[in-house]
Design a protein around this motif. Structure first.
Motif, mmCIF file in Angstrom:
data_model
loop_
_atom_site.group_PDB
_atom_site.id
_atom_site.type_symbol
_atom_site.label_atom_id
_atom_site.label_comp_id
_atom_site.label_asym_id
_atom_site.label_seq_id
_atom_site.Cartn_x
_atom_site.Cartn_y
_atom_site.Cartn_z
ATOM 1 N N PHE A 96 0.821 -1.213 0.000
ATOM 2 C CA PHE A 96 0.000 0.000 0.000
ATOM 3 C C PHE A 96 0.858 1.269 0.000
ATOM 4 C CE2 PHE A 96 -2.962 2.946 2.395
ATOM 5 C CZ PHE A 96 -3.903 3.063 1.375
ATOM 6 N N ILE A 97 1.958 1.246 0.742
ATOM 7 C CA ILE A 97 2.828 2.426 0.800
ATOM 8 C C ILE A 97 3.896 2.391 -0.290
ATOM 9 C CG2 ILE A 97 2.427 2.671 3.270
ATOM 10 C CD1 ILE A 97 5.347 1.712 3.687
ATOM 11 N N GLY A 98 3.905 1.324 -1.107
ATOM 12 C CA GLY A 98 4.828 1.258 -2.231
ATOM 13 C C GLY A 98 6.182 0.675 -1.908
ATOM 14 N N THR A 99 6.242 -0.321 -1.013
ATOM 15 C CA THR A 99 7.520 -0.955 -0.696
ATOM 16 C C THR A 99 7.414 -2.463 -0.842
ATOM 17 O OG1 THR A 99 6.995 -1.128 1.675
ATOM 18 C CG2 THR A 99 8.148 0.858 0.934
ATOM 19 N N MET A 100 8.523 -3.076 -1.231
ATOM 20 C CA MET A 100 8.598 -4.531 -1.321
ATOM 21 C C MET A 100 10.010 -4.959 -0.953
ATOM 22 S SD MET A 100 8.049 -7.057 -4.583
ATOM 23 C CE MET A 100 8.702 -8.720 -4.511
ATOM 24 N N GLU A 101 10.119 -6.024 -0.184
ATOM 25 C CA GLU A 101 11.437 -6.436 0.279
ATOM 26 C C GLU A 101 12.360 -6.781 -0.882
ATOM 27 O OE1 GLU A 101 9.258 -10.545 1.003
ATOM 28 O OE2 GLU A 101 8.674 -8.435 0.988
ATOM 29 N N LEU A 152 8.723 1.320 -4.462
ATOM 30 C CA LEU A 152 7.979 1.293 -5.720
ATOM 31 C C LEU A 152 6.867 2.337 -5.649
ATOM 32 C CD1 LEU A 152 7.661 -2.593 -5.984
ATOM 33 C CD2 LEU A 152 9.530 -1.157 -6.798
ATOM 34 N N ILE A 153 6.043 2.384 -6.654
ATOM 35 C CA ILE A 153 4.956 3.366 -6.671
ATOM 36 C C ILE A 153 3.868 2.928 -5.690
ATOM 37 C CG2 ILE A 153 3.685 2.286 -8.582
ATOM 38 C CD1 ILE A 153 3.226 5.196 -9.614
ATOM 39 N N PRO A 154 3.369 3.831 -4.849
ATOM 40 C CA PRO A 154 2.370 3.450 -3.842
ATOM 41 C C PRO A 154 0.963 3.391 -4.416
ATOM 42 C CG PRO A 154 2.871 5.760 -3.615
ATOM 43 C CD PRO A 154 3.777 5.241 -4.710
ATOM 44 N N ASP A 155 0.061 2.864 -3.635
ATOM 45 C CA ASP A 155 -1.355 2.881 -3.974
ATOM 46 C C ASP A 155 -1.829 4.335 -4.029
ATOM 47 O OD1 ASP A 155 -3.944 0.728 -3.551
ATOM 48 O OD2 ASP A 155 -4.373 2.854 -3.301
ATOM 49 N N ILE A 156 -2.676 4.631 -5.001
ATOM 50 C CA ILE A 156 -3.110 6.028 -5.178
ATOM 51 C C ILE A 156 -3.891 6.542 -3.974
ATOM 52 C CG2 ILE A 156 -5.283 5.476 -6.375
ATOM 53 C CD1 ILE A 156 -4.639 7.941 -8.198
ATOM 54 N N HIS A 157 -4.588 5.651 -3.261
ATOM 55 C CA HIS A 157 -5.316 6.085 -2.071
ATOM 56 C C HIS A 157 -4.342 6.584 -0.997
ATOM 57 C CE1 HIS A 157 -8.030 3.264 -4.151
ATOM 58 N NE2 HIS A 157 -8.998 4.035 -3.688
ATOM 59 N N TYR A 158 -3.238 5.865 -0.830
ATOM 60 C CA TYR A 158 -2.211 6.278 0.131
ATOM 61 C C TYR A 158 -1.557 7.574 -0.332
ATOM 62 C CZ TYR A 158 2.073 6.164 2.932
ATOM 63 O OH TYR A 158 3.106 6.479 3.778
ATOM 64 N N GLU A 159 -1.292 7.658 -1.631
ATOM 65 C CA GLU A 159 -0.658 8.850 -2.191
ATOM 66 C C GLU A 159 -1.523 10.093 -1.978
ATOM 67 O OE1 GLU A 159 1.888 8.963 -6.093
ATOM 68 O OE2 GLU A 159 -0.201 9.335 -6.628
ATOM 69 N N HIS A 219 -3.622 -4.093 -3.283
ATOM 70 C CA HIS A 219 -3.541 -2.777 -2.634
ATOM 71 C C HIS A 219 -2.426 -1.929 -3.248
ATOM 72 C CE1 HIS A 219 -6.103 -4.919 0.167
ATOM 73 N NE2 HIS A 219 -6.374 -3.804 0.791
ATOM 74 N N THR A 220 -2.330 -1.985 -4.584
ATOM 75 C CA THR A 220 -1.381 -1.153 -5.336
ATOM 76 C C THR A 220 -2.130 -0.428 -6.451
ATOM 77 O OG1 THR A 220 -0.840 -3.013 -6.802
ATOM 78 C CG2 THR A 220 0.567 -2.696 -4.868
ATOM 79 N N ILE A 221 -3.282 0.114 -6.122
ATOM 80 C CA ILE A 221 -4.184 0.686 -7.120
ATOM 81 C C ILE A 221 -3.628 1.995 -7.688
ATOM 82 C CG2 ILE A 221 -6.519 1.549 -7.546
ATOM 83 C CD1 ILE A 221 -6.265 -1.477 -6.903
#
Length: 587
Positions: free
Chosen positions: A206-211, A239-246, A469-471
């Motif tokens: 959701f915040i745009g992170t991946m290990e 990475l790019i976050p979910d637009i809702h979080y952004e 959750h990467t909308i």
């Protein structure tokens, strides 16, 4: 809460002048589920009752998914939870997947024969996977600090777990403390990340992170030290976050109380428990949002004003205008109008099948169980005078065996698609793709790179549907589905399992073969890969890209639209296509 005395929650006896006697019966965490009935439950009885039956408490989805993939049970529905739990209100909607009860997960004894009630997967769950149920305090390390019980959500912890308040009696140097000694209902996204960073990884997504693969971020200015921030035991790529979080929204701006606390029923899977859907807020092609959830509950923080659907953020009070799907047909986005004008897209696809920008894909989880070493057990605790401490790491019993985990490789690009449990097209990511090795005392091998088979006779290497959750506003391109073998579930053909010591005849990213035969299991009832007919149809639709993707000259499209108009429905598209073909033949 500010008007309540300390002893109302923490108990003890404030009238005593002797410290030991005053602290007799003191509860360090009054919200821990072992004591919550006489603390939080005094005022919030219904919520406490529901939350003990929720997936946050039972971990029924994690348990049933793993046990199914390992061949330890012959049903995808949950049988076991973290602890015994029963629904006694006589309102059990089995048609929605609700269950009467769950039994506590069995213990594994390597000296006894392997059975459905004596299986190494249960030890794996106890030692590794069950760190995030709210009966437990969880892994006490950067990114994972939190409390147990109600305070797991309602008392905020920073990533470093350090106290930042003004109480002189609380150390600011000792990790494992909340940010402040305060209960809140304004739960920010970072609090959810303390748990939602494994499995589907929807919190970190959701915040745009991946290990990362383990190499870590760039170097720091200290010789030999990495510069990245290590959280949840891993380094992360951004990475790019979910637009809702952004846009400033938090998890609680979408998810309802029933989603989080539970609705009073016991469920096996999250799709049974979560009531919010994209269309609840964004409406459909034919109507605006009804302001109600998919389960018919009024969503109080959204409303209509002057023709606009609005949402008020629960954290900052900010007002957001919610775009309505119906408005897309009146927009200037030709690609969106074309995609939305295809009835099959709206009838057969989840919104996030197209609008999820990326999804985490952790392929091939290699696990090793060492029967010569003991380890903590996330659901067994040692006796404690203060019952509310039983969920802390230091009070866990050493009743599980030692496990080690590695993985084959990671990806985040366009995920595979398939049919989810609701019969709709959705992204699929690797589930419990476990390749199991067991060693005994003296390192004698019991299993070596072994893959279990489900009761359906399908490989326990599994992939499952999810909402990543990467909308993003921009959807996947047509060709990423209609001209992509991986999207169909056929894999890339790049990874060769046998040469990597994995005894399966298909790629870890392949869930189905060209004939429509399912190769990987899924632990969700009704979920499956595309069949042969569906794959053929999706491939056939790939020819659309010849016009809609590769003819990029705006002049051509301007001429076509001037001559025949815009094809917003299947019927109009067919009419336009025939007109263009006839015109071409005449010319």
């Amino acid at each position: 809460m500010k008007d309540l005395p300390c002893e109302f929650c923490h108990q003890g006896d404030p009238k005593e002048i002797d410290m030991k006697m005053a602290h007799d019966g003191l509860l360090s965490n009054p919200s821990d589920y072992r004591v919550v009935d006489r603390t939080c439950g005094v005022c919030h009885y219904d919520i406490v009752l529901s939350s003990k039956k929720s997936l946050h408490a039972t971990s029924a989805g994690i348990i049933s998914g793993a046990r199914w993939a390992w061949g330890a049970q012959n049903t995808k529905r949950a049988i076991y939870g973290t602890y015994n739990v029963r629904d006694t209100d006589k309102d059990i909607p089995s048609e929605h997947g609700a269950l009467t009860n769950l039994n506590k997960l069995p213990r594994f004894n390597p000296k006894r024969p392997l059975t459905n009630r004596n299986h190494p997967v249960d030890d794996y769950l106890r030692a590794e996977c069950l760190r995030c149920h709210v009966w437990s305090r969880g892994e006490e390390r950067p990114g994972d600090y939190r409390a147990s019980g109600c305070a797991a959500c309602h008392v905020l912890y920073s990533d470093q777990g350090l106290y930042e308040g003004n109480d002189q009696a609380i150390s600011k140097d000792r990790p494992g403390r909340p940010i402040t000694h305060r209960i809140t209902s304004k739960i920010p996204t970072f609090q959810c990340l303390h748990c939602h960073n494994r499995g589907d990884r929807i919190g970190t997504n959701f915040i745009g992170t991946m290990e990362s693969d383990g190499y870590g971020a760039p170097w720091s200015r200290t010789a030999g030290a990495k510069g990245g921030k290590k959280l949840h035991g891993k380094y992360y790529n951004y990475l790019i976050p979910d637009i809702h979080y952004e846009r400033g929204m938090a998890c609680i701006d979408c998810h309802t109380q029933n989603d989080i606390h539970g609705d009073g029923n016991i469920y096996s899977k999250k799709e049974q428990a979560v009531e919010i859907e994209c269309t609840d807020c964004h409406g459909t092609l034919t109507q605006k949002s009804t302001l109600y959830s998919s389960r018919g509950k009024r969503i109080p923080w959204i409303w209509e004003d002057k023709g606009k659907i609005l949402l008020q953020g629960k954290i900052d009070g900010k007002i957001h205008v919610i775009p309505q799907i119906k408005e897309i047909l009146n927009s200037n986005n030709d690609m969106a109008k074309t995609a939305m004008g295809i009835p099959g897209h709206l009838e057969k696809l989840e919104c996030y099948a197209c609008h999820a920008k990326w999804a985490p894909q952790c392929y091939g989880c290699h696990v090793q169980q060492d029967l010569s070493q003991k380890a903590k057990d996330w659901i067994e605790s040692k006796r404690s005078a203060d019952l509310s401490k039983a969920g802390e790491r230091g009070y866990l019993a050493q009743s599980a065996f030692k496990w080690r985990e590695t993985r084959s490789y990671l990806r985040w690009d366009d995920p595979t698609l398939g049919i989810n449990s609701e019969g709709l097209v959705a992204p699929f990511i690797p589930g419990c793709q476990v390749i199991f090795t067991q060693i005994g005392p003296g390192s004698n091998s019991k299993f070596t790179n072994y893959v279990f088979t489900t009761s359906e006779g399908i490989s326990g290497i599994s992939s499952n549907p999810l909402q990543p959750h990467t909308i993003r506003k921009e959807a996947r391109g047509c060709e990423s589905c209609h001209s992509n073998k991986k999207a169909l579930g056929l894999g890339t053909g790049t990874f060769i399992p046998q040469k990597n010591g994995i005894p399966i005849p298909f790629g870890l990213d392949q869930i189905v073969d060209e004939n429509g035969t399912q190769l990987q299991s899924t632990s969700h009832d009704g979920a499956r890969p595309f069949n042969r007919e569906e794959m053929s149809k999706i491939n056939r639709m790939g020819v659309c890209a010849d016009c809609h993707k590769f003819m990029t000259d705006p002049v051509i499209w301007k001429r076509i639209k001037k001559r025949v108009g815009s094809a917003q429905t299947r019927k109009l598209h067919t009419k336009v296509l025939k007109h263009l073909i006839i015109s071409d033949e005449n010319n």
